[in-house]
Write a protein that holds these residues in place. Structure first.
Motif, PDB file in Angstrom:
ATOM      1  N   CYS A   1      53.618  38.188  48.532  1.00 12.71           N
ATOM      2  CA  CYS A   1      54.557  39.222  49.400  1.00 12.71           C
ATOM      3  C   CYS A   1      55.080  40.375  48.366  1.00 12.71           C
ATOM      4  O   CYS A   1      56.411  40.740  48.478  1.00 12.71           O
ATOM      5  CB  CYS A   1      55.632  38.500  50.171  1.00 12.71           C
ATOM      6  N   VAL A   2      54.068  40.978  47.551  1.00 15.90           N
ATOM      7  CA  VAL A   2      54.715  41.559  46.749  1.00 15.90           C
ATOM      8  C   VAL A   2      55.306  42.947  47.005  1.00 15.90           C
ATOM      9  O   VAL A   2      56.183  43.556  46.604  1.00 15.90           O
ATOM     10  CB  VAL A   2      53.124  42.131  45.629  1.00 15.90           C
ATOM     11  N   GLU A   3      54.863  43.567  48.195  1.00 19.77           N
ATOM     12  CA  GLU A   3      55.246  44.932  48.511  1.00 19.77           C
ATOM     13  C   GLU A   3      56.689  44.808  48.934  1.00 19.77           C
ATOM     14  O   GLU A   3      57.444  45.833  49.124  1.00 19.77           O
ATOM     15  CB  GLU A   3      54.554  45.608  49.383  1.00 19.77           C
ATOM     16  N   THR A   4      57.160  43.507  49.702  1.00 17.23           N
ATOM     17  CA  THR A   4      58.410  43.490  50.254  1.00 17.23           C
ATOM     18  C   THR A   4      59.549  42.776  49.368  1.00 17.23           C
ATOM     19  O   THR A   4      60.659  42.726  49.625  1.00 17.23           O
ATOM     20  CB  THR A   4      58.161  42.641  51.430  1.00 17.23           C
ATOM     21  N   HIS A   5      59.016  42.741  48.042  1.00 18.56           N
ATOM     22  CA  HIS A   5      60.106  42.197  47.054  1.00 18.56           C
ATOM     23  C   HIS A   5      60.406  43.300  46.081  1.00 18.56           C
ATOM     24  O   HIS A   5      59.452  44.028  46.028  1.00 18.56           O
ATOM     25  CB  HIS A   5      60.095  41.127  46.453  1.00 18.56           C
ATOM     26  N   ARG A   6      61.505  43.459  45.419  1.00 20.74           N
ATOM     27  CA  ARG A   6      61.861  44.304  44.348  1.00 20.74           C
ATOM     28  C   ARG A   6      61.935  43.765  43.063  1.00 20.74           C
ATOM     29  O   ARG A   6      62.296  42.753  42.859  1.00 20.74           O
ATOM     30  CB  ARG A   6      63.126  45.188  44.750  1.00 20.74           C
ATOM     31  N   ARG A   7      61.362  44.475  42.158  1.00 27.79           N
ATOM     32  CA  ARG A   7      61.580  43.844  40.883  1.00 27.79           C
ATOM     33  C   ARG A   7      62.765  44.609  39.981  1.00 27.79           C
ATOM     34  O   ARG A   7      62.656  45.836  39.814  1.00 27.79           O
ATOM     35  CB  ARG A   7      60.247  44.099  39.980  1.00 27.79           C
ATOM     36  N   ILE A   8      63.394  43.952  39.644  1.00 26.41           N
ATOM     37  CA  ILE A   8      64.708  44.374  38.989  1.00 26.41           C
ATOM     38  C   ILE A   8      64.811  44.086  37.424  1.00 26.41           C
ATOM     39  O   ILE A   8      64.480  43.030  37.202  1.00 26.41           O
ATOM     40  CB  ILE A   8      66.078  43.545  39.491  1.00 26.41           C
ATOM     41  N   ARG A   9      65.038  45.154  36.768  1.00 27.44           N
ATOM     42  CA  ARG A   9      64.752  45.057  35.337  1.00 27.44           C
ATOM     43  C   ARG A   9      66.184  45.352  34.514  1.00 27.44           C
ATOM     44  O   ARG A   9      66.279  45.037  33.461  1.00 27.44           O
ATOM     45  CB  ARG A   9      63.834  46.239  34.797  1.00 27.44           C
TER      46      ARG A   9
ATOM     47  N   SER B   1      63.119  39.492  50.408  1.00 25.55           N
ATOM     48  CA  SER B   1      63.672  39.076  51.918  1.00 25.55           C
ATOM     49  C   SER B   1      63.327  37.693  52.026  1.00 25.55           C
ATOM     50  O   SER B   1      62.256  37.112  51.862  1.00 25.55           O
ATOM     51  CB  SER B   1      63.034  40.113  52.974  1.00 25.55           C
ATOM     52  N   ARG B   2      64.506  37.005  52.618  1.00 26.12           N
ATOM     53  CA  ARG B   2      63.980  35.541  52.537  1.00 26.12           C
ATOM     54  C   ARG B   2      63.323  35.288  53.746  1.00 26.12           C
ATOM     55  O   ARG B   2      62.441  34.235  54.003  1.00 26.12           O
ATOM     56  CB  ARG B   2      65.369  34.616  52.838  1.00 26.12           C
ATOM     57  N   THR B   3      63.327  36.079  54.847  1.00 26.97           N
ATOM     58  CA  THR B   3      62.325  35.893  55.994  1.00 26.97           C
ATOM     59  C   THR B   3      60.915  35.793  55.621  1.00 26.97           C
ATOM     60  O   THR B   3      60.064  35.242  55.985  1.00 26.97           O
ATOM     61  CB  THR B   3      62.552  37.010  57.311  1.00 26.97           C
ATOM     62  N   VAL B   4      60.673  37.072  54.799  1.00 28.32           N
ATOM     63  CA  VAL B   4      59.286  37.231  54.210  1.00 28.32           C
ATOM     64  C   VAL B   4      58.849  36.180  53.080  1.00 28.32           C
ATOM     65  O   VAL B   4      57.759  35.589  53.447  1.00 28.32           O
ATOM     66  CB  VAL B   4      59.186  38.826  53.416  1.00 28.32           C
ATOM     67  N   LEU B   5      59.809  35.578  52.070  1.00 23.15           N
ATOM     68  CA  LEU B   5      59.483  34.476  51.495  1.00 23.15           C
ATOM     69  C   LEU B   5      59.167  33.348  52.153  1.00 23.15           C
ATOM     70  O   LEU B   5      58.096  32.459  52.207  1.00 23.15           O
ATOM     71  CB  LEU B   5      60.592  34.454  50.593  1.00 23.15           C
TER      72      LEU B   5
ATOM     73  N   GLN C   1      58.401  32.814  55.447  1.00 22.71           N
ATOM     74  CA  GLN C   1      57.180  33.070  56.036  1.00 22.71           C
ATOM     75  C   GLN C   1      56.008  32.826  55.430  1.00 22.71           C
ATOM     76  O   GLN C   1      55.041  32.156  55.715  1.00 22.71           O
ATOM     77  CB  GLN C   1      57.110  34.445  56.871  1.00 22.71           C
ATOM     78  N   LEU C   2      55.912  33.480  54.323  1.00 25.17           N
ATOM     79  CA  LEU C   2      54.721  33.380  53.326  1.00 25.17           C
ATOM     80  C   LEU C   2      54.407  31.863  52.923  1.00 25.17           C
ATOM     81  O   LEU C   2      53.405  31.386  53.296  1.00 25.17           O
ATOM     82  CB  LEU C   2      55.101  34.216  51.911  1.00 25.17           C
ATOM     83  N   LEU C   3      55.309  30.955  52.749  1.00 24.41           N
ATOM     84  CA  LEU C   3      55.305  29.544  52.384  1.00 24.41           C
ATOM     85  C   LEU C   3      54.918  28.680  53.433  1.00 24.41           C
ATOM     86  O   LEU C   3      54.238  27.975  53.652  1.00 24.41           O
ATOM     87  CB  LEU C   3      56.453  29.122  51.765  1.00 24.41           C
ATOM     88  N   LEU C   4      55.493  29.283  54.729  1.00 22.47           N
ATOM     89  CA  LEU C   4      55.178  28.423  56.161  1.00 22.47           C
ATOM     90  C   LEU C   4      53.753  29.020  56.442  1.00 22.47           C
ATOM     91  O   LEU C   4      53.081  27.783  56.709  1.00 22.47           O
ATOM     92  CB  LEU C   4      56.175  28.819  57.029  1.00 22.47           C
ATOM     93  N   ASP C   5      53.525  29.879  56.322  1.00 25.74           N
ATOM     94  CA  ASP C   5      52.012  30.549  56.623  1.00 25.74           C
ATOM     95  C   ASP C   5      51.011  29.635  55.990  1.00 25.74           C
ATOM     96  O   ASP C   5      49.934  29.156  56.500  1.00 25.74           O
ATOM     97  CB  ASP C   5      51.772  31.651  56.535  1.00 25.74           C
ATOM     98  N   ARG C   6      51.305  29.638  54.589  1.00 27.14           N
ATOM     99  CA  ARG C   6      50.511  28.715  53.621  1.00 27.14           C
ATOM    100  C   ARG C   6      50.362  27.216  54.059  1.00 27.14           C
ATOM    101  O   ARG C   6      49.302  26.868  53.926  1.00 27.14           O
ATOM    102  CB  ARG C   6      50.922  29.038  52.329  1.00 27.14           C
ATOM    103  N   ALA C   7      51.358  26.665  54.550  1.00 27.42           N
ATOM    104  CA  ALA C   7      51.566  25.352  54.847  1.00 27.42           C
ATOM    105  C   ALA C   7      50.340  25.140  56.221  1.00 27.42           C
ATOM    106  O   ALA C   7      49.739  24.256  56.197  1.00 27.42           O
ATOM    107  CB  ALA C   7      52.832  25.053  55.241  1.00 27.42           C
ATOM    108  N   VAL C   8      50.732  26.039  57.151  1.00 25.63           N
ATOM    109  CA  VAL C   8      49.940  26.116  58.408  1.00 25.63           C
ATOM    110  C   VAL C   8      48.564  26.003  58.076  1.00 25.63           C
ATOM    111  O   VAL C   8      47.770  25.244  58.567  1.00 25.63           O
ATOM    112  CB  VAL C   8      50.639  26.825  59.418  1.00 25.63           C
TER     113      VAL C   8
END
Ligand SMILES: Cc1cc2nc3c(=O)[nH]c(=O)nc-3n(C[C@H](O)[C@H](O)[C@H](O)COP(=O)(O)OP(=O)(O)OC[C@H]3O[C@@H](n4cnc5c(N)ncnc54)[C@H](O)[C@@H]3O)c2cc1C
Length: 388
Positions: A57-65, A89-93, A95-102
Protein backbone atom coordinates in the motif's frame (compact mmCIF):
# COMPACT_ATOMS: atom_id res chain seq x y z
CA UNK A 1 -7.25 -28.28 11.82
CA UNK A 2 -10.08 -25.74 12.25
CA UNK A 3 -8.77 -22.51 13.71
CA UNK A 4 -10.89 -19.60 14.93
CA UNK A 5 -9.13 -16.22 15.13
CA UNK A 6 -10.82 -13.32 16.87
CA UNK A 7 -9.58 -9.96 15.56
CA UNK A 8 -8.50 -9.00 12.03
CA UNK A 9 -5.87 -6.46 13.05
CA UNK A 10 -2.23 -7.01 12.02
CA UNK A 11 -1.80 -9.96 14.45
CA UNK A 12 -4.97 -11.84 13.49
CA UNK A 13 -4.82 -11.30 9.72
CA UNK A 14 -1.16 -12.28 9.37
CA UNK A 15 -1.64 -15.35 11.57
CA UNK A 16 -4.71 -16.32 9.53
CA UNK A 17 -2.87 -15.92 6.20
CA UNK A 18 0.02 -18.13 7.21
CA UNK A 19 -2.18 -20.85 8.67
CA UNK A 20 -4.51 -20.95 5.71
CA UNK A 21 -1.66 -21.06 3.19
CA UNK A 22 -0.33 -24.13 4.98
CA UNK A 23 -3.64 -25.95 4.70
CA UNK A 24 -5.57 -25.13 7.88
CA UNK A 25 -9.24 -24.14 7.74
CA UNK A 26 -9.34 -20.67 9.26
CA UNK A 27 -12.31 -18.61 10.41
CA UNK A 28 -11.36 -14.99 11.05
CA UNK A 29 -13.80 -12.79 12.99
CA UNK A 30 -13.82 -9.03 13.33
CA UNK A 31 -16.77 -6.91 14.27
CA UNK A 32 -15.49 -3.95 12.24
CA UNK A 33 -13.48 -5.41 9.35
CA UNK A 34 -10.68 -3.04 8.31
CA UNK A 35 -11.06 0.21 10.26
CA UNK A 36 -9.17 3.32 11.33
CA UNK A 37 -8.03 2.14 14.76
CA UNK A 38 -6.70 4.97 16.97
CA UNK A 39 -3.02 4.59 16.12
CA UNK A 40 -0.10 6.62 14.81
CA UNK A 41 0.29 3.99 12.08
CA UNK A 42 4.09 4.38 12.33
CA UNK A 43 5.91 1.31 11.02
CA UNK A 44 9.66 1.03 11.49
CA UNK A 45 12.16 -0.19 8.92
CA UNK A 46 12.54 -3.59 10.58
CA UNK A 47 8.86 -4.33 9.92
CA UNK A 48 9.02 -3.38 6.24
CA UNK A 49 12.26 -5.38 5.84
CA UNK A 50 10.76 -8.52 7.36
CA UNK A 51 7.30 -8.12 5.84
CA UNK A 52 7.84 -6.63 2.35
CA UNK A 53 4.12 -7.10 1.69
CA UNK A 54 3.73 -3.83 3.64
CA UNK A 55 5.03 -2.10 0.51
CA UNK A 56 1.76 -3.18 -1.13
CA UNK A 57 0.00 0.00 0.00
CA UNK A 58 2.93 2.18 -0.93
CA UNK A 59 1.09 5.22 -2.22
CA UNK A 60 -1.07 5.61 0.85
CA UNK A 61 1.67 5.66 3.44
CA UNK A 62 4.20 8.40 4.00
CA UNK A 63 7.90 7.91 4.47
CA UNK A 64 9.15 10.02 7.36
CA UNK A 65 12.81 10.92 7.42
CA UNK A 66 13.05 13.30 10.36
CA UNK A 67 12.40 12.84 14.07
CA UNK A 68 12.57 15.81 16.45
CA UNK A 69 13.00 14.98 20.15
CA UNK A 70 12.29 17.62 22.82
CA UNK A 71 13.37 16.95 26.39
CA UNK A 72 11.57 17.92 29.63
CA UNK A 73 13.88 20.96 29.94
CA UNK A 74 13.31 22.03 26.34
CA UNK A 75 16.57 20.68 24.86
CA UNK A 76 16.03 19.64 21.22
CA UNK A 77 17.63 17.41 18.67
CA UNK A 78 16.59 16.37 15.17
CA UNK A 79 17.58 12.93 13.96
CA UNK A 80 17.62 12.50 10.17
CA UNK A 81 16.49 8.90 9.74
CA UNK A 82 18.66 6.74 7.50
CA UNK A 83 15.77 4.26 7.28
CA UNK A 84 12.39 6.02 7.12
CA UNK A 85 9.43 5.38 9.41
CA UNK A 86 6.38 4.68 7.22
CA UNK A 87 3.07 6.12 8.35
CA UNK A 88 0.08 4.08 7.28
CA UNK A 89 -3.62 4.71 7.32
CA UNK A 90 -4.77 1.86 9.58
CA UNK A 91 -7.80 1.23 7.38
CA UNK A 92 -5.51 0.75 4.38
CA UNK A 93 -2.97 -1.38 6.26
CA UNK A 94 -5.62 -3.60 7.87
CA UNK A 95 -7.44 -3.97 4.52
CA UNK A 96 -4.20 -5.01 2.80
CA UNK A 97 -3.58 -7.73 5.41
CA UNK A 98 -7.20 -8.87 5.43
CA UNK A 99 -7.41 -9.05 1.61
CA UNK A 100 -4.25 -11.13 1.57
CA UNK A 101 -5.72 -13.49 4.18
CA UNK A 102 -8.95 -13.90 2.23
CA UNK A 103 -7.02 -14.43 -1.04
CA UNK A 104 -5.11 -17.19 0.76
CA UNK A 105 -8.34 -19.03 1.62
CA UNK A 106 -9.29 -17.55 5.03
CA UNK A 107 -13.01 -17.38 5.67
CA UNK A 108 -13.66 -13.88 7.04
CA UNK A 109 -16.80 -13.17 9.04
CA UNK A 110 -17.71 -9.61 9.97
CA UNK A 111 -19.18 -10.48 13.35
CA UNK A 112 -18.68 -9.71 17.02
CA UNK A 113 -17.67 -12.72 19.06
CA UNK A 114 -19.83 -12.62 22.18
CA UNK A 115 -18.57 -15.68 24.00
CA UNK A 116 -16.29 -18.71 23.68
CA UNK A 117 -17.07 -21.99 25.41
CA UNK A 118 -15.03 -25.14 25.72
CA UNK A 119 -16.23 -28.31 24.02
CA UNK A 120 -14.43 -31.60 24.26
CA UNK A 121 -12.48 -31.28 22.02
CA UNK A 122 -12.33 -27.67 20.77
CA UNK A 123 -14.39 -24.54 21.19
CA UNK A 124 -17.78 -23.05 20.50
CA UNK A 125 -17.71 -19.43 19.37
CA UNK A 126 -20.93 -17.55 19.84
CA UNK A 127 -21.20 -14.45 17.62
CA UNK A 128 -23.93 -11.91 16.91
CA UNK A 129 -24.40 -13.74 13.59
CA UNK A 130 -24.40 -17.36 14.76
CA UNK A 131 -22.38 -20.13 16.35
CA UNK A 132 -19.14 -21.74 15.06
CA UNK A 133 -17.05 -24.68 16.22
CA UNK A 134 -13.23 -24.68 16.01
CA UNK A 135 -10.36 -26.83 17.30
CA UNK A 136 -8.00 -24.03 18.28
CA UNK A 137 -8.76 -20.48 19.39
CA UNK A 138 -6.53 -17.44 18.71
CA UNK A 139 -7.21 -14.23 20.65
CA UNK A 140 -5.88 -11.42 18.42
CA UNK A 141 -8.61 -9.18 19.77
CA UNK A 142 -6.50 -6.25 20.92
CA UNK A 143 -5.62 -4.72 24.25
CA UNK A 144 -9.13 -5.24 25.70
CA UNK A 145 -9.03 -8.91 24.64
CA UNK A 146 -11.85 -10.87 26.13
CA UNK A 147 -10.01 -14.11 25.32
CA UNK A 148 -7.20 -12.90 27.59
CA UNK A 149 -9.64 -11.91 30.34
CA UNK A 150 -11.31 -15.30 30.14
CA UNK A 151 -8.35 -17.68 29.75
CA UNK A 152 -5.20 -15.71 30.53
CA UNK A 153 -4.68 -12.91 33.02
CA UNK A 154 -6.12 -9.38 32.89
CA UNK A 155 -3.64 -6.53 32.38
CA UNK A 156 -3.03 -4.50 35.54
CA UNK A 157 -3.38 -0.69 35.20
CA UNK A 158 0.39 -0.45 35.74
CA UNK A 159 0.91 -2.56 32.59
CA UNK A 160 -1.02 -0.20 30.33
CA UNK A 161 -0.46 3.18 28.70
CA UNK A 162 -3.50 5.41 28.28
CA UNK A 163 -3.51 7.64 25.21
CA UNK A 164 -5.47 10.77 24.42
CA UNK A 165 -5.26 12.78 21.22
CA UNK A 166 -6.81 14.66 18.32
CA UNK A 167 -6.84 14.14 14.58
CA UNK A 168 -6.39 17.66 13.32
CA UNK A 169 -7.24 18.31 9.68
CA UNK A 170 -4.04 20.14 8.76
CA UNK A 171 -1.01 19.43 6.61
CA UNK A 172 2.25 19.08 8.54
CA UNK A 173 5.77 18.82 7.20
CA UNK A 174 7.05 15.26 6.97
CA UNK A 175 8.64 15.07 10.41
CA UNK A 176 7.57 13.33 13.62
CA UNK A 177 8.02 15.27 16.87
CA UNK A 178 8.16 13.69 20.32
CA UNK A 179 8.26 15.60 23.60
CA UNK A 180 8.90 14.35 27.13
CA UNK A 181 7.79 15.92 30.43
CA UNK A 182 9.59 15.93 33.76
CA UNK A 183 9.08 12.65 35.73
CA UNK A 184 6.19 11.80 33.41
CA UNK A 185 6.05 8.15 32.32
CA UNK A 186 5.01 8.72 28.74
CA UNK A 187 5.33 11.29 25.95
CA UNK A 188 3.57 13.69 23.62
CA UNK A 189 3.70 13.24 19.83
CA UNK A 190 2.90 14.95 16.55
CA UNK A 191 2.56 12.49 13.69
CA UNK A 192 1.91 13.66 10.12
CA UNK A 193 -0.72 11.14 8.99
CA UNK A 194 -2.00 10.44 5.45
CA UNK A 195 -4.70 13.16 5.53
CA UNK A 196 -4.42 14.82 8.93
CA UNK A 197 -1.99 15.43 11.79
CA UNK A 198 -2.27 13.34 14.92
CA UNK A 199 -1.46 15.16 18.16
CA UNK A 200 -1.49 12.88 21.18
CA UNK A 201 -0.08 11.93 24.52
CA UNK A 202 0.40 8.65 26.37
CA UNK A 203 1.02 7.99 30.05
CA UNK A 204 0.89 5.09 32.52
CA UNK A 205 -2.77 4.33 33.24
CA UNK A 206 -2.02 3.68 36.92
CA UNK A 207 -0.54 7.21 37.26
CA UNK A 208 -2.48 9.47 34.90
CA UNK A 209 -6.15 9.47 33.99
CA UNK A 210 -7.54 10.73 30.67
CA UNK A 211 -8.38 14.11 32.22
CA UNK A 212 -4.74 14.75 33.26
CA UNK A 213 -3.53 13.69 29.82
CA UNK A 214 -6.04 16.01 28.17
CA UNK A 215 -4.91 18.96 30.32
CA UNK A 216 -1.23 18.28 29.58
CA UNK A 217 -1.91 17.95 25.87
CA UNK A 218 -3.94 21.19 25.78
CA UNK A 219 -1.20 23.04 27.66
CA UNK A 220 1.41 21.84 25.19
CA UNK A 221 -0.76 22.56 22.14
CA UNK A 222 -1.34 26.13 23.41
CA UNK A 223 2.34 26.63 24.20
CA UNK A 224 3.35 25.43 20.73
CA UNK A 225 0.75 27.62 18.98
CA UNK A 226 -1.47 24.79 17.67
CA UNK A 227 -4.42 25.64 19.92
CA UNK A 228 -5.72 29.13 20.75
CA UNK A 229 -8.35 28.07 23.31
CA UNK A 230 -9.99 24.85 24.53
CA UNK A 231 -13.20 25.44 22.51
CA UNK A 232 -11.22 25.04 19.29
CA UNK A 233 -10.24 21.51 20.36
CA UNK A 234 -13.90 20.54 20.84
CA UNK A 235 -14.32 20.60 17.03
CA UNK A 236 -11.47 18.13 16.39
CA UNK A 237 -12.10 14.36 16.24
CA UNK A 238 -10.53 12.93 19.40
CA UNK A 239 -9.30 9.46 20.31
CA UNK A 240 -8.41 7.67 23.50
CA UNK A 241 -7.23 4.07 23.68
CA UNK A 242 -4.89 1.77 25.59
CA UNK A 243 -1.51 0.27 24.64
CA UNK A 244 0.17 -2.55 26.60
CA UNK A 245 3.47 -1.63 28.26
CA UNK A 246 4.26 -4.54 30.53
CA UNK A 247 6.51 -4.35 33.60
CA UNK A 248 9.38 -6.86 33.90
CA UNK A 249 7.59 -9.32 36.19
CA UNK A 250 4.42 -9.14 34.08
CA UNK A 251 6.47 -10.04 31.01
CA UNK A 252 8.13 -12.92 32.85
CA UNK A 253 4.75 -14.30 33.97
CA UNK A 254 2.84 -13.43 30.81
CA UNK A 255 0.53 -16.36 29.97
CA UNK A 256 0.05 -16.24 26.20
CA UNK A 257 -1.10 -19.77 25.44
CA UNK A 258 -2.75 -22.76 27.05
CA UNK A 259 -4.68 -25.86 26.17
CA UNK A 260 -6.17 -25.14 22.72
CA UNK A 261 -5.73 -21.35 22.79
CA UNK A 262 -3.13 -18.65 22.14
CA UNK A 263 -2.90 -14.84 22.22
CA UNK A 264 -1.13 -12.59 19.70
CA UNK A 265 -0.39 -8.89 19.34
CA UNK A 266 -1.78 -6.44 21.90
CA UNK A 267 -3.88 -9.23 23.43
CA UNK A 268 -0.58 -10.91 24.35
CA UNK A 269 0.81 -7.63 25.73
CA UNK A 270 3.29 -7.35 22.86
CA UNK A 271 4.11 -3.67 22.41
CA UNK A 272 7.52 -2.17 23.15
CA UNK A 273 7.29 -1.19 26.85
CA UNK A 274 9.05 2.17 26.29
CA UNK A 275 8.22 3.33 22.75
CA UNK A 276 4.79 1.58 22.57
CA UNK A 277 5.53 0.37 19.03
CA UNK A 278 3.02 -2.44 18.53
CA UNK A 279 2.32 -3.06 14.83
CA UNK A 280 5.57 -4.93 14.16
CA UNK A 281 5.15 -7.11 17.27
CA UNK A 282 1.53 -7.84 16.35
CA UNK A 283 2.69 -9.09 12.93
CA UNK A 284 5.63 -10.96 14.41
CA UNK A 285 3.69 -12.71 17.18
CA UNK A 286 0.86 -13.63 14.77
CA UNK A 287 3.50 -15.10 12.49
CA UNK A 288 5.25 -17.02 15.29
CA UNK A 289 1.98 -18.43 16.62
CA UNK A 290 1.08 -19.64 13.12
CA UNK A 291 4.54 -21.20 12.75
CA UNK A 292 4.18 -23.07 16.07
CA UNK A 293 0.72 -24.34 15.07
CA UNK A 294 1.87 -25.41 11.59
CA UNK A 295 4.64 -27.45 13.21
CA UNK A 296 2.08 -28.96 15.61
CA UNK A 297 3.93 -27.51 18.60
CA UNK A 298 1.61 -24.81 19.94
CA UNK A 299 3.34 -25.04 23.33
CA UNK A 300 6.60 -23.75 21.79
CA UNK A 301 5.01 -20.36 21.00
CA UNK A 302 6.13 -18.53 24.20
CA UNK A 303 9.74 -19.68 23.67
CA UNK A 304 9.67 -18.52 20.06
CA UNK A 305 8.47 -15.06 21.16
CA UNK A 306 11.05 -14.94 23.95
CA UNK A 307 13.90 -15.79 21.55
CA UNK A 308 12.67 -13.35 18.92
CA UNK A 309 11.72 -10.17 20.83
CA UNK A 310 10.10 -10.77 24.22
CA UNK A 311 13.42 -11.24 26.08
CA UNK A 312 14.44 -7.78 24.84
CA UNK A 313 11.10 -6.38 26.07
CA UNK A 314 12.21 -7.40 29.59
CA UNK A 315 15.39 -5.30 29.16
CA UNK A 316 13.22 -2.40 27.94
CA UNK A 317 10.82 -2.77 30.86
CA UNK A 318 13.75 -2.79 33.30
CA UNK A 319 14.96 0.48 31.76
CA UNK A 320 11.52 2.11 31.87
CA UNK A 321 11.84 3.96 35.20
CA UNK A 322 15.41 5.09 34.57
CA UNK A 323 14.51 6.29 31.09
CA UNK A 324 11.42 8.32 32.01
CA UNK A 325 12.22 9.40 35.57
CA UNK A 326 15.95 8.89 36.14
CA UNK A 327 18.58 11.59 36.63
CA UNK A 328 22.04 11.78 35.03
CA UNK A 329 24.77 14.38 35.61
CA UNK A 330 22.44 16.75 37.48
CA UNK A 331 19.46 16.71 35.10
CA UNK A 332 16.87 14.26 33.91
CA UNK A 333 18.25 11.42 31.79
CA UNK A 334 16.32 12.38 28.63
CA UNK A 335 17.56 16.00 28.70
CA UNK A 336 21.15 14.82 28.99
CA UNK A 337 20.70 12.34 26.11
CA UNK A 338 19.04 14.96 23.89
CA UNK A 339 21.76 17.53 24.66
CA UNK A 340 24.44 14.98 23.86
CA UNK A 341 22.69 13.82 20.66
CA UNK A 342 22.38 17.39 19.39
CA UNK A 343 26.20 17.57 19.45
CA UNK A 344 27.28 14.04 18.63
CA UNK A 345 26.84 12.39 15.24
CA UNK A 346 27.87 9.06 16.82
CA UNK A 347 25.01 9.23 19.32
CA UNK A 348 22.57 10.20 16.57
CA UNK A 349 23.76 7.14 14.59
CA UNK A 350 23.04 4.89 17.58
CA UNK A 351 19.56 6.48 17.80
CA UNK A 352 19.09 5.87 14.08
CA UNK A 353 19.98 2.19 14.43
CA UNK A 354 17.65 1.91 17.44
CA UNK A 355 14.70 3.48 15.61
CA UNK A 356 15.30 1.28 12.55
CA UNK A 357 15.24 -1.80 14.81
CA UNK A 358 18.92 -2.65 14.24
CA UNK A 359 19.84 -1.96 17.86
CA UNK A 360 18.20 -3.86 20.73
CA UNK A 361 17.82 -2.75 24.37
CA UNK A 362 20.00 -5.59 25.65
CA UNK A 363 23.22 -4.31 24.10
CA UNK A 364 22.34 -0.59 24.07
CA UNK A 365 24.11 0.23 27.33
CA UNK A 366 27.30 -1.62 26.32
CA UNK A 367 27.29 0.08 22.92
CA UNK A 368 26.90 3.53 24.52
CA UNK A 369 29.75 2.82 26.95
CA UNK A 370 31.95 1.56 24.10
CA UNK A 371 31.23 4.63 22.00
CA UNK A 372 31.41 7.12 24.89
CA UNK A 373 35.02 8.30 24.20
CA UNK A 374 34.04 9.31 20.67
CA UNK A 375 30.76 10.85 21.86
CA UNK A 376 32.64 12.92 24.48
CA UNK A 377 35.15 14.15 21.87
CA UNK A 378 32.31 15.17 19.52
CA UNK A 379 30.47 17.01 22.30
CA UNK A 380 33.65 18.81 23.33
CA UNK A 381 34.49 19.75 19.72
CA UNK A 382 30.98 21.09 19.15
CA UNK A 383 31.11 23.09 22.42
CA UNK A 384 34.50 24.66 21.59
CA UNK A 385 33.34 25.43 18.04
CA UNK A 386 30.57 27.57 19.55
CA UNK A 387 33.11 29.78 21.33
CA UNK A 388 35.37 30.25 18.30
C1 LIG B 1 -3.03 6.15 20.06
C2 LIG B 1 -2.19 4.97 19.63
C3 LIG B 1 -1.11 5.18 18.79
C4 LIG B 1 -0.33 4.10 18.37
N1 LIG B 1 0.68 4.35 17.48
C5 LIG B 1 1.41 3.30 17.03
C6 LIG B 1 2.40 3.51 16.04
O1 LIG B 1 2.59 4.62 15.53
N2 LIG B 1 3.16 2.44 15.64
C7 LIG B 1 2.96 1.19 16.16
O2 LIG B 1 3.71 0.27 15.79
N3 LIG B 1 2.01 0.96 17.08
C8 LIG B 1 1.21 1.97 17.51
N4 LIG B 1 0.20 1.72 18.40
C9 LIG B 1 -0.04 0.34 18.84
C10 LIG B 1 -0.80 -0.44 17.74
O3 LIG B 1 -1.97 0.27 17.38
C11 LIG B 1 -1.17 -1.84 18.25
O4 LIG B 1 -0.06 -2.40 18.90
C12 LIG B 1 -1.61 -2.77 17.11
O5 LIG B 1 -2.75 -2.29 16.45
C13 LIG B 1 -1.91 -4.16 17.66
O6 LIG B 1 -2.43 -4.98 16.64
P1 LIG B 1 -3.37 -6.22 17.02
O7 LIG B 1 -3.66 -6.92 15.74
O8 LIG B 1 -2.80 -6.97 18.13
O9 LIG B 1 -4.71 -5.55 17.62
P2 LIG B 1 -5.70 -4.49 17.00
O10 LIG B 1 -5.09 -3.75 15.88
O11 LIG B 1 -6.23 -3.73 18.14
O12 LIG B 1 -6.87 -5.39 16.38
C14 LIG B 1 -7.76 -6.09 17.20
C15 LIG B 1 -9.02 -6.37 16.38
O13 LIG B 1 -9.89 -7.22 17.14
C16 LIG B 1 -11.24 -6.86 16.87
N5 LIG B 1 -12.05 -7.35 17.99
C17 LIG B 1 -11.88 -7.10 19.31
N6 LIG B 1 -12.79 -7.76 20.04
C18 LIG B 1 -13.56 -8.45 19.16
C19 LIG B 1 -14.71 -9.33 19.29
N7 LIG B 1 -15.22 -9.63 20.49
N8 LIG B 1 -15.25 -9.85 18.16
C20 LIG B 1 -14.74 -9.56 16.94
N9 LIG B 1 -13.68 -8.73 16.76
C21 LIG B 1 -13.10 -8.20 17.85
C22 LIG B 1 -11.18 -5.34 16.75
O14 LIG B 1 -12.27 -4.83 15.99
C23 LIG B 1 -9.83 -5.11 16.07
O15 LIG B 1 -9.96 -4.96 14.66
C24 LIG B 1 -0.60 2.79 18.84
C25 LIG B 1 -1.68 2.57 19.69
C26 LIG B 1 -2.47 3.65 20.08
C27 LIG B 1 -3.67 3.40 20.99
Amino acid sequence: MNIGIIGAGPAGSLCASRLSRSGARVLLFDRRGAWEKPCGGGVTAKAVARYPLLNGCVETHRRIRSLAVISPRGARTRVMLEEPICIYSRTVLNQLLLDRAVAGGVHFLQARVLDVRRREPGWELLTDRGMHVVDFLVGADGVNSFVRKKWGERFAAADLMMTFGYRIPKEMDDGIAIKFFSKFRGYYWVFPRPNHASFGICGRLSQHNTQTLKQLLHAFLQESGHLSDATEAAAWPMYSALIPSLRPHSLRNNRICGDGWGLAGDAAGFADPITCEGIYYALRSGDLLAEALIEGRAGSYPDRCHADFAADFIHAAELFERFYAGDFLGADFITRMVQAASRSQTLRSVMNAFIAGQQDYRSLRTKLIRKSPRIIVEIAASTFAKFE
